[in-house]
Scaffold this motif. Structure first.
Motif, PDB file in Angstrom:
ATOM      1  N   ASP A  33       0.838  -1.092  -0.295  1.00  0.00           N
ATOM      2  CA  ASP A  33       0.251   0.194  -0.199  1.00  0.00           C
ATOM      3  C   ASP A  33       0.356   1.372  -0.388  1.00  0.00           C
ATOM      4  O   ASP A  33       0.256   2.418  -0.332  1.00  0.00           O
ATOM      5  CB  ASP A  33      -0.694  -0.140   0.741  1.00  0.00           C
ATOM      6  CG  ASP A  33      -2.087  -1.226   1.158  1.00  0.00           C
ATOM      7  OD1 ASP A  33      -2.575  -1.696   0.485  1.00  0.00           O
ATOM      8  OD2 ASP A  33      -1.541  -2.331   1.817  1.00  0.00           O
ATOM      9  N   TYR A  34       2.312   0.822   0.447  1.00  0.00           N
ATOM     10  CA  TYR A  34       3.082   2.320   0.135  1.00  0.00           C
ATOM     11  C   TYR A  34       4.291   1.600   0.657  1.00  0.00           C
ATOM     12  O   TYR A  34       4.463   0.546   0.559  1.00  0.00           O
ATOM     13  CB  TYR A  34       2.923   2.829   2.468  1.00  0.00           C
ATOM     14  CG  TYR A  34       1.344   3.554   2.087  1.00  0.00           C
ATOM     15  CD1 TYR A  34       1.032   4.617   2.432  1.00  0.00           C
ATOM     16  CD2 TYR A  34       0.783   2.362   3.213  1.00  0.00           C
ATOM     17  CE1 TYR A  34      -0.332   5.127   2.225  1.00  0.00           C
ATOM     18  CE2 TYR A  34       0.124   3.004   3.286  1.00  0.00           C
ATOM     19  CZ  TYR A  34      -0.920   4.271   3.098  1.00  0.00           C
ATOM     20  OH  TYR A  34      -2.150   5.060   3.885  1.00  0.00           O
ATOM     21  N   ASP A  36       2.220   6.679  -1.162  1.00  0.00           N
ATOM     22  CA  ASP A  36       0.872   6.116  -1.220  1.00  0.00           C
ATOM     23  C   ASP A  36       0.729   5.540  -3.107  1.00  0.00           C
ATOM     24  O   ASP A  36       1.413   5.816  -3.717  1.00  0.00           O
ATOM     25  CB  ASP A  36      -0.389   6.932  -1.181  1.00  0.00           C
ATOM     26  CG  ASP A  36      -1.236   6.083  -1.479  1.00  0.00           C
ATOM     27  OD1 ASP A  36      -1.697   4.867  -2.215  1.00  0.00           O
ATOM     28  OD2 ASP A  36      -2.502   5.783  -0.867  1.00  0.00           O
TER      29      ASP A  36
END
Length: 379
Positions: A164-165, A188
């Motif tokens: 996700d990151y 992100d």
């Protein structure tokens, strides 16, 4: 002098081994190797419920507050089953980097989500020249006002396809010293301009990706650590990730050795068990020596990092230099002990050999870490 583990640590090891052998047998590893995502969301959630994602994170950030040695034990057990999950990339690499470099506000925002397994992270460091040090960072981050624009490519980013990151290392200022002018950005993965391309490698139990950044514009609030001064903090986090990877390698090598011992007891040739032949005995004895030596240097490095010993960075590189030779040798010899069947798809030994070869170069190979070890010896 007591080199043993505490009762709590032995319990952690036993419970982790029982859980992983039940939830991640070889057939699951093979199935997930063919899965586009490369991991099981159900297994990930079960691990999160056990508290593994937050094992070493402070309680203030939703973790259990245990030691880095405890994480090393857990990584060793994961290596025994070739766990196909983004634990190493998200926790040992991503979360520990955020813990080392982020502000309290950034930690409060992200670490509890990582500890609960709700989010996953990785670190984008390596570029085209293959150096795991500041000399290899050419990716630019141009800063105007309160925003930065990133352009460049990162290679072999672990498990980026499910992250996700991503914590990206970029050069924000040029100078004579390669360490100066480096900054970290917590990005992100859904940001415009980021493209993730999975890379096909011989080991599909750990996925590696190429990340391309094209005019990726982010706020300076995403910057971790100080502007232009991120490398020393990042290096401490990388040392911990390196030792965690070494523990995983030790676990895989020990399991491969145990498979050889079991095969030597059951395989019969010329009217006797092959474990009785001198050539097989000597190979397995060499494996045992290699594995035990690796354990010693890995847990010494884990202790040094946990206690903040001056030799911690040198110990981390010593561990990786040794394990990057030990794991491929043990698994290659394991194939030889098993003979023809060890080379077949149906047998599991080749899975360990493939993981050994991919782990050999991840975060630096033997040559790179030997050179770093030499540089860190005060001469």
């Amino acid at each position: 002098m007591d080199f043993g583990f505490s009762e709590q640590q032995e319990l952690l090891r036993a419970s982790a081994r029982q859980f992983l052998e039940r939830e991640c047998p070889p057939d699951v590893v093979r199935r997930l190797s063919d899965d586009p995502q490369g991991y099981s969301a159900d297994l990930w959630q079960k691990m999160a419920e056990l508290g593994w994602m937050g094992l070493v994170l402070p309680e203030t950030y939703g973790g259990l507050g245990l030691s880095f040695v405890d994480l090393t034990i857990l990584m060793e057990e994961m290596g025994r089953v070739l766990l196909p999950a983004p634990f190493f990339s998200s926790i040992a690499l991503g979360a520990l980097t955020l813990l080392e470099t982020g502000s309290d506000e950034q930690r409060q925002q992200m670490l509890p989500r990582l500890a609960r397994g709700e989010a996953k992270a990785s670190v984008a460091l390596l570029e085209a020249d293959g150096l795991y040090d500041p000399r290899g960072i050419a990716m630019r981050a141009s800063i105007r006002g309160n925003r930065a624009t990133l352009n460049g490519t990162k290679l072999f980013v672990a498990d980026a396809q499910v992250a996700d990151y991503v914590i990206c290392v970029a050069r924000t200022r040029r100078g004579r010293n390669p360490e100066s002018g480096l900054s970290l950005f917590m990005l992100d993965m859904t940001s415009p301009g980021i493209a993730c391309t999975p890379l096909i490698s011989m080991d599909q139990t750990r996925r590696l990706c190429e990340l391309s950044f094209t005019r990726v514009s982010v706020s300076l609030e995403t910057m971790l650590g100080g502007r232009d001064t991120a490398w020393p903090l990042l290096q401490r986090a990388l040392d911990k990730a390196t030792v965690a990877l070494c523990a995983e390698m030790v676990g895989g090598a020990e399991k491969a050795m145990e498979m050889c011992v079991d095969y030597g007891k059951t395989r019969v040739q010329f009217g006797r068990q092959i474990g009785g032949f001198q050539a097989v005995k000597h190979k397995i004895a060499d494996m045992k020596v290699l594995v035990e030596n690796a354990k010693s240097v890995v847990y010494y490095a884990a202790w040094a990092l946990e206690s903040g010993a001056p030799e911690a960075s040198r110990a981390a590189s010593m561990a990786k230099a040794y394990c990057s030779e030990m794991y491929p040798r043990v698994t290659a010899d394991g194939v030889q002990v098993h003979g023809g069947i060890g080379f077949t798809w149906e047998h599991n030994m080749h899975l360990y050999l493939k993981r050994a070869k991919s782990s050999e170069v991840l975060l630096g190979n033997t040559t790179w870490h030997r050179e770093r070890t030499a540089a860190l010896i005060p001469l």
